[in-house]
Design a protein around this motif. Structure first.
Motif, PDB file in Angstrom:
ATOM      1  N   ALA A  87      -2.532  10.292 -10.498  1.00 13.04           N
ATOM      2  CA  ALA A  87      -3.516   9.396  -9.879  1.00 13.04           C
ATOM      3  C   ALA A  87      -2.870   8.054  -9.548  1.00 13.04           C
ATOM      4  CB  ALA A  87      -4.714   9.199 -10.800  1.00 13.04           C
ATOM      5  N   ILE A  88      -2.065   7.533 -10.454  1.00  9.68           N
ATOM      6  CA  ILE A  88      -1.396   6.252 -10.204  1.00  9.68           C
ATOM      7  C   ILE A  88      -0.382   6.390  -9.080  1.00  9.68           C
ATOM      8  CG2 ILE A  88       0.177   4.549 -11.207  1.00  9.68           C
ATOM      9  CD1 ILE A  88      -1.429   4.903 -13.828  1.00  9.68           C
ATOM     10  N   ASP A  89       0.313   7.522  -9.013  1.00 12.26           N
ATOM     11  CA  ASP A  89       1.241   7.751  -7.908  1.00 12.26           C
ATOM     12  C   ASP A  89       0.474   7.856  -6.580  1.00 12.26           C
ATOM     13  OD1 ASP A  89       3.932   8.295  -6.852  1.00 12.26           O
ATOM     14  OD2 ASP A  89       3.108  10.287  -6.426  1.00 12.26           O
ATOM     15  N   GLY A  90      -0.687   8.497  -6.597  1.00 10.52           N
ATOM     16  CA  GLY A  90      -1.515   8.574  -5.392  1.00 10.52           C
ATOM     17  C   GLY A  90      -1.958   7.197  -4.937  1.00 10.52           C
ATOM     18  N   LEU A  91      -2.356   6.344  -5.876  1.00 10.09           N
ATOM     19  CA  LEU A  91      -2.720   4.965  -5.554  1.00 10.09           C
ATOM     20  C   LEU A  91      -1.547   4.240  -4.907  1.00 10.09           C
ATOM     21  CD1 LEU A  91      -4.391   2.305  -5.730  1.00 10.09           C
ATOM     22  CD2 LEU A  91      -3.408   2.040  -8.031  1.00 10.09           C
ATOM     23  N   ARG A  92      -0.372   4.371  -5.501  1.00 13.94           N
ATOM     24  CA  ARG A  92       0.824   3.706  -4.963  1.00 13.94           C
ATOM     25  C   ARG A  92       1.095   4.153  -3.527  1.00 13.94           C
ATOM     26  NH1 ARG A  92       5.427   5.482  -3.803  1.00 13.94           N
ATOM     27  NH2 ARG A  92       5.186   7.368  -5.037  1.00 13.94           N
ATOM     28  N   ARG A  93       1.062   5.472  -3.287  1.00  9.62           N
ATOM     29  CA  ARG A  93       1.335   5.998  -1.940  1.00  9.62           C
ATOM     30  C   ARG A  93       0.259   5.562  -0.949  1.00  9.62           C
ATOM     31  NH1 ARG A  93       1.256  11.559  -1.952  1.00  9.62           N
ATOM     32  NH2 ARG A  93       0.328  11.602  -4.015  1.00  9.62           N
ATOM     33  N   PHE A  94      -1.004   5.552  -1.377  1.00  8.87           N
ATOM     34  CA  PHE A  94      -2.102   5.088  -0.533  1.00  8.87           C
ATOM     35  C   PHE A  94      -1.893   3.628  -0.144  1.00  8.87           C
ATOM     36  CE2 PHE A  94      -6.366   2.941  -0.874  1.00  8.87           C
ATOM     37  CZ  PHE A  94      -6.826   3.263   0.387  1.00  8.87           C
ATOM     38  N   GLU A  95      -1.610   2.794  -1.128  1.00  8.53           N
ATOM     39  CA  GLU A  95      -1.420   1.367  -0.862  1.00  8.53           C
ATOM     40  C   GLU A  95      -0.209   1.124   0.040  1.00  8.53           C
ATOM     41  OE1 GLU A  95      -1.129  -2.849  -3.299  1.00  8.53           O
ATOM     42  OE2 GLU A  95      -1.321  -0.982  -4.430  1.00  8.53           O
ATOM     43  N   GLU A  96       0.886   1.802  -0.225  1.00  7.78           N
ATOM     44  CA  GLU A  96       2.065   1.654   0.632  1.00  7.78           C
ATOM     45  C   GLU A  96       1.758   2.079   2.076  1.00  7.78           C
ATOM     46  OE1 GLU A  96       5.557   2.284  -2.729  1.00  7.78           O
ATOM     47  OE2 GLU A  96       5.003   3.979  -1.452  1.00  7.78           O
ATOM     48  N   GLY A  97       0.991   3.140   2.241  1.00  8.31           N
ATOM     49  CA  GLY A  97       0.614   3.607   3.584  1.00  8.31           C
ATOM     50  C   GLY A  97      -0.238   2.593   4.323  1.00  8.31           C
ATOM     51  N   VAL A  98      -1.181   1.988   3.632  1.00  4.22           N
ATOM     52  CA  VAL A  98      -2.034   0.963   4.255  1.00  4.22           C
ATOM     53  C   VAL A  98      -1.188  -0.220   4.709  1.00  4.22           C
ATOM     54  CG1 VAL A  98      -3.856  -0.738   3.840  1.00  4.22           C
ATOM     55  CG2 VAL A  98      -4.153   1.640   3.076  1.00  4.22           C
ATOM     56  N   TYR A  99      -0.324  -0.714   3.822  1.00  2.00           N
ATOM     57  CA  TYR A  99       0.483  -1.881   4.165  1.00  2.00           C
ATOM     58  C   TYR A  99       1.525  -1.554   5.237  1.00  2.00           C
ATOM     59  CZ  TYR A  99      -1.639  -4.946   0.769  1.00  2.00           C
ATOM     60  OH  TYR A  99      -2.538  -5.733   0.106  1.00  2.00           O
ATOM     61  N   LYS A 100       2.058  -0.347   5.224  1.00  2.00           N
ATOM     62  CA  LYS A 100       2.994   0.068   6.289  1.00  2.00           C
ATOM     63  C   LYS A 100       2.280   0.088   7.634  1.00  2.00           C
ATOM     64  CE  LYS A 100       6.309   3.659   7.487  1.00  2.00           C
ATOM     65  NZ  LYS A 100       6.900   4.930   7.092  1.00  2.00           N
ATOM     66  N   GLY A 101       1.036   0.536   7.651  1.00  2.00           N
ATOM     67  CA  GLY A 101       0.256   0.578   8.882  1.00  2.00           C
ATOM     68  C   GLY A 101      -0.051  -0.803   9.443  1.00  2.00           C
ATOM     69  N   LEU A 102       0.031  -1.835   8.606  1.00  2.00           N
ATOM     70  CA  LEU A 102      -0.220  -3.198   9.078  1.00  2.00           C
ATOM     71  C   LEU A 102       0.929  -3.747   9.909  1.00  2.00           C
ATOM     72  CD1 LEU A 102      -1.794  -4.777   5.877  1.00  2.00           C
ATOM     73  CD2 LEU A 102      -2.981  -4.064   7.960  1.00  2.00           C
ATOM     74  N   GLY A 103       2.109  -3.130   9.721  1.00  5.21           N
ATOM     75  CA  GLY A 103       3.279  -3.558  10.500  1.00  5.21           C
ATOM     76  C   GLY A 103       4.017  -4.706   9.959  1.00  5.21           C
TER      77      GLY A 103
END
Length: 103
Positions: A87-103
Motif C-alpha cells: 500500500a505504501i509503495d502504491g502511494l509512492r508510485r501514485f504520488e510520483e505519477g501525479v507530480y511527473k504529470g505536472l511537468g
C-alpha cells in the motif's frame, strides 16, 4: 515542535512498522507536526514540496496538501495491516505519477 518533542516524534514516525505515520518518507523529509497534521519540511524529490501537510489512517489511507505545487492528494485503501508495504509503495508510485504529470 520543541527539540525534545521533535526527537520523540522522529523516533515514533520513523520506527520500523510505523511507516503509515511517515507515508514511507525518509528522515530527510524532516517531518514535524502542526495543527492540521504532519508537515513535511523539506522537498522530496519527484514528490511533495516542503510545507506539505499530510495525514494517514489505520487502513493505509493517506492525504496531503502541497500548497507550493497546488496539489491535493488522497490515496484510499482498506488494506490491513497498517503500514502495509504494498500500500505504501502504491502511494509512492501514485504520488510520483501525479507530480511527473505536472511537468
Amino acid at each position: 515542535l520543541g527539540p525534545e518533542t521533535q526527537k520523540t516524534f522522529d523516533a515514533a514516525v520513523y520506527a520500523e512498522g510505523a511507516e503509515v505515520m511517515s507515508a514511507g518518507l525518509s528522515p530527510e523529509a524532516k517531518l514535524t507536526h502542526g495543527l492540521g497534521g504532519a508537515v513535511c519540511q523539506a522537498d522530496v524529490e519527484g514528490r511533495r514540496r516542503g510545507g506539505t501537510l499530510m495525514w494517514a489512517g489505520l487502513a493505509n489511507c493517506y492525504w496531503s496538501i502541497d500548497r507550493v505545487k497546488g496539489v491535493a492528494l488522497f490515496w484510499g485503501s482498506q488494506v490491513m495491516p497498517t503500514s502495509d508495504k504494498k500500500a505504501i509503495d502504491g502511494l509512492r508510485r501514485f504520488e510520483e505519477g501525479v507530480y511527473k504529470g505536472l511537468g
